[in-house]
Design an enzyme around this catalytic site. Structure first.
Site, mmCIF file in Angstrom:
data_model
loop_
_atom_site.group_PDB
_atom_site.id
_atom_site.type_symbol
_atom_site.label_atom_id
_atom_site.label_comp_id
_atom_site.label_asym_id
_atom_site.label_seq_id
_atom_site.Cartn_x
_atom_site.Cartn_y
_atom_site.Cartn_z
ATOM 1 N N HIS A 158 85.760 66.940 74.703
ATOM 2 C CA HIS A 158 86.342 66.949 76.050
ATOM 3 C C HIS A 158 85.274 66.930 77.148
ATOM 4 C CE1 HIS A 158 90.264 67.441 74.356
ATOM 5 N NE2 HIS A 158 90.031 68.659 73.893
ATOM 6 N N ASP A 193 90.959 64.609 66.122
ATOM 7 C CA ASP A 193 91.402 65.879 66.686
ATOM 8 C C ASP A 193 92.819 65.722 67.234
ATOM 9 O OD1 ASP A 193 89.840 68.560 67.924
ATOM 10 O OD2 ASP A 193 91.581 67.943 69.086
ATOM 11 N N HIS A 195 93.875 66.705 69.976
ATOM 12 C CA HIS A 195 93.770 66.393 71.395
ATOM 13 C C HIS A 195 93.001 65.093 71.599
ATOM 14 C CE1 HIS A 195 93.972 70.877 71.188
ATOM 15 N NE2 HIS A 195 94.871 70.674 72.129
ATOM 16 N N ASP A 282 92.733 70.558 63.965
ATOM 17 C CA ASP A 282 93.864 71.159 64.668
ATOM 18 C C ASP A 282 95.118 70.287 64.638
ATOM 19 O OD1 ASP A 282 92.484 69.372 66.226
ATOM 20 O OD2 ASP A 282 92.199 70.709 67.924
#
Length: 341
Positions: A158, A193, A195, A282
């Site tokens: 990120h 991931d 995200h 995740d």
């Protein structure tokens, strides 16, 4: 497969996490690494200490102002005299016709995209150590290893060129890819991931030499909300070198593998010399952030699909939070890769 790891990550122990107006203990805890290490032990992976590469690899990706800010932030924060136990921005300037601030509170806002990347006294040291872990793993592949795993904490995908956010400060996957570029003309980053890898996308958005692909929970209802949509394809020279594959919340193994097949075709068409896997665990059905529903056998299938690409591969740890099967999911994805290689 050899795994690179350092205990220096423990100096970063954030506490603050704001979720829909409620302050909670962050899920990005040092215990994550302990559970991942258990997964490596169960998979009988040899642990390797990282080499210190210094600022050079970080400077290929991050701006000089940002690196200076991170290195000096804690001392400037504590010098205020009335500051809290962690650095959390209370302004986040949009930067339209803005002036770069000189005050530490202004710099904190300028260089953080959200409140999910609190800076503590050991954050800079841990983030630098994580980049050394990633670059060491990349160098090992450049030196002849077929594949390596980098246990990076804090994670990185990120983080933009000059922005922290979403638990991330320095973009380990991007730094590993840039290091691989010293040898390979083209590199792919495949982000699995839950995200979207928005920082990675932003760093390479106008570059044609690093193809960024992200499979993630649909940002319509999931972090980071404003990036990660299918129409984001890159810009300028990088147009067409970014691929987002958003999945419906709760997508399980079969739906995920369909997305992996789309990614496979894109990677084969790009014909890279090496591959970086931004390995978020995740997407698990048991992860506390509840985005997708991949099972432990499903992670083995993901590893098998990655292996079949036949590329020199660096696995860089991204997300994956505290659940009883976090370590088992890591064992599974690496085992799947090794058995299909």
């Amino acid at each position: 497969m050899k795994a690179v790891h350092t205990e220096l990550h423990r100096s970063h122990d954030p506490q603050f996490f704001l979720v829909r107006g409620v302050v909670k203990r962050t899920t990005e805890q040092p215990e994550r690494a302990d559970r991942l290490l258990k997964g490596l032990k169960d998979g009988k992976h040899q642990l390797v200490e990282p080499t210190k590469f210094g600022q050079g690899p970080r400077a290929r990706i991050h701006s000089p102002e940002y690196l200076t800010f991170l290195s000096e932030a804690w001392d400037a924060w504590t010098a205020l005299g009335d500051s809290g136990p962690e650095m959390i921005g209370n302004i986040h300037p949009v930067r339209h016709a803005a002036t770069y601030p000189t005050h530490i509170v202004g710099k904190l806002g300028w260089h953080t995209a959200d409140t999910a990347a609190p800076i503590g006294p050991g954050t800079w040291a841990a983030a630098c150590a994580a980049t050394d872990v990633a670059v060491t793993a990349a160098q090992m592949v450049m030196d002849g290893e077929d594949a390596t795993y980098a246990l990076c904490r804090p994670p990185g995908h990120h983080a933009y060129r000059d922005l922290a956010g979403g638990f991330c400060f320095l973009n380990n996957s991007a730094i590993a890819a840039a290091h691989l570029r010293l040898k390979h003309e083209r590199v792919v980053i495949l982000d699995v991931d839950v995200h979207h890898g928005n920082g990675t996308q932003g760093i390479f958005y106008a570059r044609p030499d690093v193809y960024t692909i992200s499979i993630h929970a649909d940002p319509v209802a999931y972090y980071p909300y404003v990036w990660g949509y299918a129409h984001e394809r890159g810009e300028g020279p990088g147009l067409g070198a970014n691929l987002n594959i958003p999945l419906a919340i709760g997508t399980g193994d079969d739906g995920y593998m369909q997305a992996m097949d789309v990614a496979r075709k894109a990677i084969e068409s790009f014909a890279p010399g090496a591959l970086v896997i931004a390995l978020g665990l995740d997407a698990s059905e048991h992860d506390p952030l509840k985005g997708l529903a991949v099972t432990t056998p499903g992670f083995r299938r993901i590893g098998q699909a990655i292996a079949k690409l036949g590329l020199p591969t660096v696995f860089v740890q991204e997300g994956g939070y505290l659940s009883d099967i976090l370590g088992a999911n890591l064992t599974s994805v690496l085992a799947g890769f090794e058995e299909a290689r």
